[in-house]
Design an enzyme around this catalytic site. Structure first.
Site, short mmCIF file in Angstrom:
data_model
loop_
_atom_site.label_atom_id
_atom_site.label_comp_id
_atom_site.label_asym_id
_atom_site.label_seq_id
_atom_site.Cartn_x
_atom_site.Cartn_y
_atom_site.Cartn_z
N GLY A 1 0.84 -1.19 0.00
CA GLY A 1 0.00 0.00 0.00
C GLY A 1 0.88 1.24 0.00
CD GLN B 1 3.45 5.97 2.61
OE1 GLN B 1 2.50 5.39 2.10
NE2 GLN B 1 4.42 5.32 3.23
CB CYS C 1 5.69 2.16 7.38
SG CYS C 1 5.09 3.66 6.57
CG LEU C 2 6.12 1.59 1.11
CD1 LEU C 2 5.25 2.19 0.02
CD2 LEU C 2 7.19 0.70 0.52
CG HIS D 1 -0.09 1.23 7.56
ND1 HIS D 1 0.88 0.78 8.44
CD2 HIS D 1 0.56 2.05 6.70
CE1 HIS D 1 2.05 1.32 8.12
NE2 HIS D 1 1.88 2.09 7.06
CD GLU D 2 -0.98 2.32 2.97
OE1 GLU D 2 -0.43 3.44 2.88
OE2 GLU D 2 -0.32 1.27 3.13
CG HIS E 1 0.81 6.86 5.62
ND1 HIS E 1 1.96 7.21 6.29
CD2 HIS E 1 0.94 5.53 5.35
CE1 HIS E 1 2.74 6.15 6.42
NE2 HIS E 1 2.15 5.12 5.86
CO CO Z 1 3.05 3.24 5.70
#
Ligand code: CO
Length: 162
Positions: free
Chosen positions: A43, A48, A86-87, A128-129, A132
């Site tokens: 995701g 981000q 997480c990215l 989670h997304e 953000h």
């Molecule tokens: Co993340």
């Protein structure tokens, strides 16, 4: 070219503004998808990649979902724990408790309003997304003690990057 923002960038702490469908181009979605896959993510949210607007994409059941202006209208009392990565926070993996079920509402790229009940992993990805978009990271759920003990390590193959 869009690039991934790191947790140290205060940009990721902003509350994103409502998305305008007209601004969401195929090019942006393709680049976000590429960044997501290149970094083994499932995701990725617009903030981000430096876009402070309320939308994100995620892969579930081999399908890419684009979620625009989401609202979480209900959360189950029942929670479960799962390890998240997480990215934007490379090499940190921690077990996080979240509601098992969420009822959500959002619009798709044609402007259709969609309401769904999500469970398990898909529910977790969505939450989670969604965080953000409000400038929140999964590690914000950890106690101070657990935060201090965070140790970066390479992902094991079964660890999921959200
Ligand atoms: Co993340």
């Amino acid at each position: 070219m869009l690039t991934l923002k790191n947790y140290k960038d205060p940009f990721l702490r902003r509350t994103a503004k409502p998305a305008d469908i007209k601004n969401i181009t195929t090019e942006i979605i393709n680049e976000m998808t590429e960044l997501m896959y290149a970094n083994r993510g499932i995701g990725i949210a617009a903030p981000q990649v430096g876009i402070s607007e309320r939308y994100f994409i995620y892969e579930f059941n081999n399908q890419i979902n684009l979620i625009i202006n989401p609202v979480i209208i209900e959360k189950s009392d029942a929670t479960d724990m799962q390890i998240e990565g997480c990215l934007s926070i490379p090499n940190i993996y921690e077990s996080i408790s979240r509601p098992v079920m969420v009822r959500v509402k959002y619009i798709d790229l044609s402007g259709n309003e969609i309401e769904k009940q999500l469970f398990g992993l898909e529910s977790r990805i969505f939450q989670h997304e969604y965080d953000h978009l409000d400038g929140k990271f999964f590690i914000d759920y950890l106690s101070l003690v657990r935060k201090r003990m965070l140790k970066p390590h390479e992902a094991k193959t079964d660890q999921i990057i959200f």
